[in-house]
Scaffold this active site. Sequence first.
Site, mmCIF file in Angstrom:
data_model
loop_
_atom_site.group_PDB
_atom_site.id
_atom_site.type_symbol
_atom_site.label_atom_id
_atom_site.label_comp_id
_atom_site.label_asym_id
_atom_site.label_seq_id
_atom_site.Cartn_x
_atom_site.Cartn_y
_atom_site.Cartn_z
ATOM 1 N N ARG A 130 -5.807 -4.810 -5.435
ATOM 2 C CA ARG A 130 -5.406 -4.037 -4.260
ATOM 3 C C ARG A 130 -6.184 -2.738 -4.268
ATOM 4 N NH1 ARG A 130 -4.727 -0.274 -7.037
ATOM 5 N NH2 ARG A 130 -3.906 0.812 -5.247
ATOM 6 N N GLY A 131 -6.018 -1.963 -3.172
ATOM 7 C CA GLY A 131 -6.850 -0.772 -3.007
ATOM 8 C C GLY A 131 -8.013 -1.155 -2.099
ATOM 9 N N ALA A 132 -8.277 -0.310 -1.096
ATOM 10 C CA ALA A 132 -9.214 -0.692 -0.032
ATOM 11 C C ALA A 132 -10.594 -1.132 -0.545
ATOM 12 C CB ALA A 132 -9.318 0.458 0.970
ATOM 13 N N ARG A 134 -5.177 -8.909 4.441
ATOM 14 C CA ARG A 134 -4.506 -7.599 4.551
ATOM 15 C C ARG A 134 -5.152 -6.843 5.718
ATOM 16 N NH1 ARG A 134 -3.116 -4.259 -0.575
ATOM 17 N NH2 ARG A 134 -1.340 -3.761 0.742
ATOM 18 N N GLN A 147 2.668 1.789 -7.282
ATOM 19 C CA GLN A 147 1.275 1.887 -7.738
ATOM 20 C C GLN A 147 1.039 3.172 -8.537
ATOM 21 O OE1 GLN A 147 2.222 1.001 -4.672
ATOM 22 N NE2 GLN A 147 0.838 -0.482 -3.753
ATOM 23 N N ASP A 170 -7.142 3.886 3.461
ATOM 24 C CA ASP A 170 -7.480 2.495 3.779
ATOM 25 C C ASP A 170 -8.332 2.401 5.034
ATOM 26 O OD1 ASP A 170 -4.968 2.256 2.007
ATOM 27 O OD2 ASP A 170 -5.859 0.254 2.080
ATOM 28 N N ASN A 216 -3.048 5.459 5.022
ATOM 29 C CA ASN A 216 -2.991 5.297 3.566
ATOM 30 C C ASN A 216 -1.577 4.830 3.208
ATOM 31 O OD1 ASN A 216 -4.315 5.499 0.954
ATOM 32 N ND2 ASN A 216 -2.976 7.233 0.530
ATOM 33 N N LYS A 217 -1.344 4.640 1.941
ATOM 34 C CA LYS A 217 -0.058 4.126 1.451
ATOM 35 C C LYS A 217 1.130 4.853 2.066
ATOM 36 C CE LYS A 217 0.536 1.375 -0.655
ATOM 37 N NZ LYS A 217 0.807 0.080 0.031
HETATM 38 O O1 MRU Z 1 -1.152 -1.539 -0.980
HETATM 39 P P1 MRU Z 1 -2.286 -1.000 -1.794
HETATM 40 O O2 MRU Z 1 -1.942 -0.822 -3.232
HETATM 41 O O3 MRU Z 1 -3.544 -1.793 -1.599
HETATM 42 O O4 MRU Z 1 -2.548 0.452 -1.202
HETATM 43 C C1 MRU Z 1 -3.636 1.190 -1.698
HETATM 44 C C2 MRU Z 1 -3.744 2.559 -1.122
HETATM 45 O O5 MRU Z 1 -3.001 2.958 -0.270
HETATM 46 C C3 MRU Z 1 -4.916 3.376 -1.598
HETATM 47 O O6 MRU Z 1 -4.595 4.731 -1.557
HETATM 48 C C4 MRU Z 1 -6.122 3.123 -0.673
HETATM 49 O O7 MRU Z 1 -6.384 1.762 -0.582
HETATM 50 C C5 MRU Z 1 -7.331 3.836 -1.140
HETATM 51 S S1 MRU Z 1 -7.985 3.105 -2.615
HETATM 52 C C6 MRU Z 1 -9.355 3.954 -3.084
#
Ligand code: MRU
Length: 356
Positions: free
Chosen positions: A45-47, A88, A195, A236, A246-247
């Site tokens: 996970r993470g963009a 996603r 996370q 994201d 973002n999250k």
């Molecule tokens: O649901 P996730 O864990 O994929 O969410 C991730 C985030 O919100 C991160 O802050 C974002 O993807 C940036 S990662 C460099």
Amino acid sequence: MVRTIEWKDGKVLMLDQSKLPCEVRFIECTDYLMVAEGIKRLWIRGAPAIGIAAAMGVALGARDVKASNYDEFMAGIEPVFETLLSTRPTAVNIRWVIDRIRNKLFVQRHNPVPSLKTMLVEEAERVLSEDIEVNRSIGKFGAGLIKDGDTILTHCNAGALATGGYGTATAPILFARDQGKKIQVFADETRPVLQGARLTAWELMQEGIPVTLITDNSAGSMMRRGEIDLVIVGTDRTVRNGDVANKIGTYSVAVLAKENGVPFYVAAPTSSIDLSIATGDEIPIEERDPGEVTRFYGSFSAPGCDPVWGFVRIAPEGVKVRNMAFDVTPGKYITAIITEKGIFKPGEIKDLDAAK
Ligand code: MRU
């Protein structure tokens, strides 16, 4: 440096982030459907990291396409693109990577199909190595915003685990540390998937960065008490007017930062900038399984036994739940956006010639 994904012996090796920090376990993905499943289930996970996974998924999917020319190959690879794009919706990185691959394939359309397949593996590895370089550059620019003795708040995980390596929000922190600045980090736990607690705390501890875990509800109070000097988060998707998705919970942190006069920075590689969208209101927001809110996922272990993974219910059976995985922070709350090309005000993002 923590590595979350790599291409190895014709397979995609993924660190199963859903098991961290209790277990460090790698999953071998042998086909693109498994990569897509891993993205959906948050093994990765993470963009930026899911963009890299998608590139590797395409390389795996391409291997099984039977085609004798470019047109047949494109018809065969299309379902692979569509499957990965549907995993996603909020992070733009999967689309960014698929667009990049489509362009590469078009440029090389006169090449034989086997060489297109080889090119896709090389391209996936390039997406990974470029991402690390981009993050280092974000680190270099961002470190200038951090002073000796600062305490930085971050939300979710925008670290090495969320990228090819080095992280986006964590890059300025690592760089500032390497410059000899004494800094510390407060990590929001980041309900519901945690996370911050499971990933950010773990990876910063591996890096030897002093990190303190706080509940999401504590951030405002910490700012009011003067315990936070600046906030750095990931994104994201960052759009033309400088709004960012973002999250979930990022928006609240940003509003609290403004109220308390704490600078709020967003670390944004251009792979997560989407200039095709005018405002944050147009960003698709992923809603996830209510079970993430009503249950905790964890491992039970007894000495000498393998851990047993399972769920613990914490809410009444059948309760109605909304589980929005992301929120939008309007540009007016953002002090600046740190990219690999430099630091910009939200209003300047529209002029950025994003590397698309
Ligand atoms: O649901 P996730 O864990 O994929 O969410 C991730 C985030 O919100 C991160 O802050 C974002 O993807 C940036 S990662 C460099």
